[in-house]
Enzyme design. Structure first.
Site, PDB file in Angstrom:
ATOM      1  N   HIS A   3     -10.705   0.910  -1.804  1.00 52.61           N
ATOM      2  CA  HIS A   3     -10.226   3.003  -2.569  1.00 52.61           C
ATOM      3  C   HIS A   3     -10.289   2.539  -3.413  1.00 52.61           C
ATOM      4  CE1 HIS A   3     -11.033   3.894   1.707  1.00 52.61           C
ATOM      5  NE2 HIS A   3      -9.563   3.596   2.456  1.00 52.61           N
ATOM      6  N   HIS A  60      -3.765  -4.101   3.068  1.00 53.26           N
ATOM      7  CA  HIS A  60      -4.923  -3.506   2.960  1.00 53.26           C
ATOM      8  C   HIS A  60      -4.818  -3.001   5.184  1.00 53.26           C
ATOM      9  CE1 HIS A  60      -8.704  -1.547   4.523  1.00 53.26           C
ATOM     10  NE2 HIS A  60      -9.048  -2.417   5.497  1.00 53.26           N
ATOM     11  N   ASP A 118       0.947  -0.468  -0.134  1.00 50.52           N
ATOM     12  CA  ASP A 118      -0.090   0.163  -0.037  1.00 50.52           C
ATOM     13  C   ASP A 118       0.890   1.015  -0.561  1.00 50.52           C
ATOM     14  OD1 ASP A 118      -3.230  -0.942   0.534  1.00 50.52           O
ATOM     15  OD2 ASP A 118      -1.081  -2.314   1.146  1.00 50.52           O
ATOM     16  N   ASN A 146      -3.869   3.875  -2.577  1.00 48.07           N
ATOM     17  CA  ASN A 146      -4.054   5.200  -1.645  1.00 48.07           C
ATOM     18  C   ASN A 146      -3.451   6.116  -1.630  1.00 48.07           C
ATOM     19  OD1 ASN A 146      -5.838   3.885   1.122  1.00 48.07           O
ATOM     20  ND2 ASN A 146      -4.298   2.788   1.117  1.00 48.07           N
ATOM     21  N   HIS A 148      -6.987  -7.680  -0.040  1.00 50.80           N
ATOM     22  CA  HIS A 148      -7.433  -6.966   0.500  1.00 50.80           C
ATOM     23  C   HIS A 148      -7.993  -7.344   1.460  1.00 50.80           C
ATOM     24  CE1 HIS A 148      -5.967  -2.927  -0.153  1.00 50.80           C
ATOM     25  NE2 HIS A 148      -7.248  -2.433   0.268  1.00 50.80           N
TER      26      HIS A 148
END
Length: 252
Positions: free
Chosen positions: A68, A173, A8, A40, A148
């Site tokens: 997201h 995640h 991430d 992200n 995730h």
């Protein structure tokens, strides 16, 4: 095949860490293919065309996403183009983009799958049934899964479920690297969470004061992703031939 996977990427600091360290990591580990989770990348939530290109320019060959994935509206059109990026495969039918892709790496058909867990996340399609369908209808030499997931139990369950059926299952995640990188009984390499790449001196890449205040007061707080500060880059190197996985974390 040697796969380098980076966990991430969070905001500007995460992208900076990629630029500063990814070329050296690729050379040091003689990686044949590099995958980065970029859900992200755009100021801590979602990805844009600009941050997508920035991650590729830093040296990534491919990008996976997560819950997201659609935080930024422009990604809808981007995912429907011929991009080196996938979103979770168990999003509902009709969702923009692909949930898996087969790429050619030195004559080796590499299947890359992105899945999203359901515990404490959106109640989307069952990832266990979706991965069955993907594996049944595709021909490949090597299979890599980015799972995730919010909970360790669902991540571990997916690892065991796919043991012997894919080459690697890596968790993303939670932004916290786990200490369980290992080879499972039937040869699949696994880690519950690879960890994050971003602001080191905070909470999951976010400035810590606001997060602490929310826990103390139980009142809403705006999460602030800093643009400056010390960084960390987290990842794994996977050797599919030797069936080995090794995690790493570099801090500034």
């Amino acid at each position: 095949m040697r796969i380098l996977f980076i966990g991430d990427v969070v905001g500007k600091i995460g992208r900076r860490m990629l630029n500063n360290y990814l070329p050296t990591l690729k050379k040091e580990h003689a990686a044949h293919f590099t995958i980065v989770n970029g859900e992200n990348a755009a100021h801590g939530k979602g990805i844009t065309e600009r941050t997508y290109k920035e991650i590729l320019n830093a040296g990534a060959d491919f990008i996976t996403l997560g819950n997201h994935a659609f935080a930024k509206r422009e990604v809808y059109d981007l995912l429907d183009q011929d991009v080196k990026m996938i979103r979770p495969a168990n999003f509902p039918e009709g969702t923009p983009g692909d949930g898996y892709r087969i790429v050619n790496v030195n004559g080796n058909k590499l299947l890359i799958v992105n899945l999203q867990a359901r515990s404490f996340l959106e109640p989307i399609e069952n990832p266990f049934k979706v991965i069955d369908q993907i594996l049944e209808k595709n021909e490949y030499d090597t299979a890599f899964v980015d799972f995730h997931s919010e909970t360790t139990s669902e991540s571990i369950a997916m690892g065991y479920y796919l043991d012997g059926r894919v080459n690697a299952v890596v968790g993303t995640h939670t932004h916290v690297q786990t200490n369980d990188a290992s080879r499972l009984e039937n040869g699949t390499v696994y880690i519950t969470d690879v960890g994050m790449t971003g602001f080191k001196d905070g909470i999951l890449g976010i400035r810590k004061d606001e997060v602490i205040r929310r826990f103390v007061t139980n009142l809403p707080e705006r999460h602030v992703v800093p643009d400056e500060g010390k960084g960390v880059i987290s990842g794994v190197i996977i050797d599919t031939d030797a069936k080995k996985i090794k995690n790493f974390k570099i801090e500034e």
